[in-house]
Scaffold this active site. Structure first.
Site, PDB file in Angstrom:
ATOM      1  N   HIS A  49     -11.099  16.226  -8.612  1.00  0.00           N
ATOM      2  CA  HIS A  49      -9.802  16.356  -9.068  1.00  0.00           C
ATOM      3  C   HIS A  49      -8.831  17.524  -8.050  1.00  0.00           C
ATOM      4  O   HIS A  49      -9.715  18.098  -7.121  1.00  0.00           O
ATOM      5  CB  HIS A  49      -9.454  16.692 -10.259  1.00  0.00           C
ATOM      6  CG  HIS A  49      -9.892  15.494 -11.345  1.00  0.00           C
ATOM      7  ND1 HIS A  49      -9.796  15.859 -12.458  1.00  0.00           N
ATOM      8  CD2 HIS A  49     -10.357  14.527 -11.088  1.00  0.00           C
ATOM      9  CE1 HIS A  49     -10.302  14.675 -13.230  1.00  0.00           C
ATOM     10  NE2 HIS A  49     -10.561  13.993 -12.347  1.00  0.00           N
ATOM     11  N   GLU A  51      -7.442  20.330  -8.505  1.00  0.00           N
ATOM     12  CA  GLU A  51      -8.072  21.827  -8.855  1.00  0.00           C
ATOM     13  C   GLU A  51      -9.250  22.096  -8.184  1.00  0.00           C
ATOM     14  O   GLU A  51      -9.381  23.057  -7.552  1.00  0.00           O
ATOM     15  CB  GLU A  51      -7.839  22.169 -10.235  1.00  0.00           C
ATOM     16  CG  GLU A  51      -6.809  21.735 -10.940  1.00  0.00           C
ATOM     17  CD  GLU A  51      -6.501  20.442 -11.580  1.00  0.00           C
ATOM     18  OE1 GLU A  51      -6.051  20.399 -12.598  1.00  0.00           O
ATOM     19  OE2 GLU A  51      -6.904  19.363 -10.963  1.00  0.00           O
ATOM     20  N   TRP A 169      16.197 -10.765   9.605  1.00  0.00           N
ATOM     21  CA  TRP A 169      15.850  -9.584   8.886  1.00  0.00           C
ATOM     22  C   TRP A 169      17.231  -9.122   8.017  1.00  0.00           C
ATOM     23  O   TRP A 169      18.203  -9.036   8.943  1.00  0.00           O
ATOM     24  CB  TRP A 169      15.168  -8.554   9.432  1.00  0.00           C
ATOM     25  CG  TRP A 169      13.978  -8.761   9.815  1.00  0.00           C
ATOM     26  CD1 TRP A 169      13.519  -9.030  11.124  1.00  0.00           C
ATOM     27  CD2 TRP A 169      12.688  -8.923   9.023  1.00  0.00           C
ATOM     28  NE1 TRP A 169      12.179  -9.341  11.196  1.00  0.00           N
ATOM     29  CE2 TRP A 169      11.825  -9.202   9.970  1.00  0.00           C
ATOM     30  CE3 TRP A 169      12.499  -8.612   7.659  1.00  0.00           C
ATOM     31  CZ2 TRP A 169      10.319  -9.281   9.731  1.00  0.00           C
ATOM     32  CZ3 TRP A 169      11.043  -8.675   7.412  1.00  0.00           C
ATOM     33  CH2 TRP A 169      10.115  -8.952   8.402  1.00  0.00           C
ATOM     34  N   THR A 195       9.370 -17.041  -3.383  1.00  0.00           N
ATOM     35  CA  THR A 195       9.216 -16.013  -2.184  1.00  0.00           C
ATOM     36  C   THR A 195       8.012 -16.311  -1.161  1.00  0.00           C
ATOM     37  O   THR A 195       8.303 -16.332   0.333  1.00  0.00           O
ATOM     38  CB  THR A 195       9.234 -14.448  -2.448  1.00  0.00           C
ATOM     39  OG1 THR A 195      10.374 -14.394  -3.238  1.00  0.00           O
ATOM     40  CG2 THR A 195       9.048 -13.573  -1.269  1.00  0.00           C
ATOM     41  N   LEU A 203       2.298  -9.269   2.848  1.00  0.00           N
ATOM     42  CA  LEU A 203       2.497  -8.084   1.436  1.00  0.00           C
ATOM     43  C   LEU A 203       1.452  -6.968   1.872  1.00  0.00           C
ATOM     44  O   LEU A 203       1.112  -6.314   0.786  1.00  0.00           O
ATOM     45  CB  LEU A 203       1.943  -8.801   0.280  1.00  0.00           C
ATOM     46  CG  LEU A 203       3.225 -10.025  -0.228  1.00  0.00           C
ATOM     47  CD1 LEU A 203       2.685 -10.552  -1.397  1.00  0.00           C
ATOM     48  CD2 LEU A 203       4.520  -9.478  -0.075  1.00  0.00           C
ATOM     49  N   SER A 224       4.045 -19.949 -11.825  1.00  0.00           N
ATOM     50  CA  SER A 224       3.456 -20.597 -12.847  1.00  0.00           C
ATOM     51  C   SER A 224       3.166 -22.249 -12.882  1.00  0.00           C
ATOM     52  O   SER A 224       2.570 -22.613 -13.949  1.00  0.00           O
ATOM     53  CB  SER A 224       4.861 -20.743 -13.943  1.00  0.00           C
ATOM     54  OG  SER A 224       5.527 -19.274 -14.166  1.00  0.00           O
ATOM     55  N   LEU A 305      12.592 -14.210 -10.220  1.00  0.00           N
ATOM     56  CA  LEU A 305      11.437 -13.072 -10.906  1.00  0.00           C
ATOM     57  C   LEU A 305      12.341 -11.895 -11.329  1.00  0.00           C
ATOM     58  O   LEU A 305      12.142 -11.556 -12.280  1.00  0.00           O
ATOM     59  CB  LEU A 305      10.148 -13.011 -10.027  1.00  0.00           C
ATOM     60  CG  LEU A 305       9.338 -11.756 -10.399  1.00  0.00           C
ATOM     61  CD1 LEU A 305       8.531 -12.393 -11.695  1.00  0.00           C
ATOM     62  CD2 LEU A 305       8.385 -11.729  -9.319  1.00  0.00           C
TER      63      LEU A 305
END
Length: 381
Positions: A49, A51, A169, A195, A203, A224, A305
């Site tokens: 961590h 610390e 773009w 998309t 991605l 879906s 979406l």
């Protein structure tokens, strides 16, 4: 405003964001006689961590020093030992932390342990910004769900593509690089199957134009109706794991084809939309993410979406990149569709608003405030 040394700890926390889940992204600095002798940030799961990293760098200089950290030090043993004991053993004299850890295993117990050991402890320095860094972690500890971030790039008239579907773009290079840096800070990037079919994106996170050295989020397609093709580019481009979320009962042959390309098919309950079409239950999707320890997920489109997310009030933060261009075509897809607001008082507005220039584009950021559906009735409107 954070103090000088807490500012440094917050910078460390921002630098770890995206790499620590399911652990919080925390930063720490150790100060002795007005000088920083140790810095640290949370390492990937199973490692030290913040610390402990700062204590390692400080070494013997930690004795009698002040530790600044952006979250209450942990007091329990998980994959690593409790930070409170490492702090006490190192001889740190004082601890300044930003906010209490909402995890049930900590929740004030870390503070109490340090005080019982005789350390000078204060909380609250840098609290607002620490809560912003830990937005996803805090929501996850409260609800089991990750923070849902929506990012959209659109024209001045709210279109995400031309009438033909051409979207490359809308935004400029500075905005695109900003998006790639933002991707390194999240656990998953999510798009709809429309998309994927229209743009065939990979991605990945490519800050500076390369994936080298960048944290890669999971790549999620909400599909879906099993439209995702095994030939999609994201299956052949190296990056984070690919997850295709669909409704229960997906065709076995399609599922096998996706899995043969290295993708995971995640079957979830369906919910019936107002148009009668059954879609993936988005809350079930985010709950599945939360069960996997994801703290921040970013949804990048498309309009169907995003419309469903806003209609369900599932959006925690919005980033809207607005380009100085007018599309103007009635047939061009809009940034957010869905049922939406029928009267203006039902439209969510943004709080904590921030506006930034990204080259020629403008970034608008904020947190949606969902209106009370009965407020107008009480007001007599």
């Amino acid at each position: 405003m954070p103090s000088e040394f807490m500012r440094l700890a917050l910078d460390e926390a921002w630098g770890a964001l995206g790499t620590t889940s399911p652990n919080p992204s925390v930063g720490a600095v150790i100060v002795r006689d007005g000088s920083v002798v140790g810095r640290g940030r949370t390492q990937p799961p199973g490692s030290a961590h913040a610390e402990v990293m700062a204590l390692r760098e400080a070494g013997k200089a930690a004795r009698g020093a002040t530790l600044y950290c952006t979250l209450e030090p942990c007091v329990h043993t998980g994959r690593t030992g409790p930070c409170t004991e490492a702090i006490i053993e190192a001889g740190v004299a004082a601890v300044r932390y930003s906010i209490v850890d909402l995890d049930a295993q900590v929740a004030g117990a870390g503070d109490a342990r340090l005080r019982a050991a005789g350390l000078d402890v204060e909380a609250g320095d840098g609290a607002a910004e620490s809560a912003r860094v830990l937005e996803g972690y805090l929501k996850h500890r409260r609800t089991g769900l990750p923070a849902v971030i929506v990012k959209v790039a659109m024209s001045l008239d709210g279109r995400i593509a031309a009438a033909s579907g051409d979207a490359r773009w809308i935004s400029g290079p500075e905005a695109r690089d900003w998006v790639h840096r933002l991707r390194t800070q999240v656990d998953a990037v999510v798009v709809g199957s429309g998309t994927l079919v229209a743009d065939d994106p990979v991605l990945t996170a490519r800050p500076g134009g390369t994936v080298e050295g960048a944290h890669q989020p999971a790549r999620v397609i909400v599909d879906s109706r099993a439209h995702t093709q095994p030939s999609a580019r994201l299956f052949s481009e190296s990056g984070g794991p690919v997850i295709v979320a669909t409704i229960e009962g997906a065709p076995a042959a399609w599922r096998s084809a996706i899995e043969s390309r290295g993708g995971e098919v995640l079957e979830l309950p369906g919910e019936t939309a107002p148009d009668g079409v059954v879609h993936v239950d988005l809350e079930a999707l985010f709950r599945a993410f939360g069960q996997r320890g994801m703290l921040n997920v970013m949804v990048e489109g498309g309009g169907v979406l995003l419309g469903a997310l806003f209609d369900r009030r599932l959006v925690d933060r919005l980033y809207a990149v607005i380009a100085p261009v007018i599309v103007g075509a009635a047939a061009a897809p809009s940034a957010v569709s869905g049922r939406g607001a029928q009267v203006m008082r039902d439209a969510p507005r943004l709080r904590d608003l921030a506006v930034t220039r990204l080259g020629e584009d403008v970034l608008v950021e904020g947190v949606p405030v969902w209106p009370d559906a009965t407020a107008g009735q009480r007001d007599g409107k």
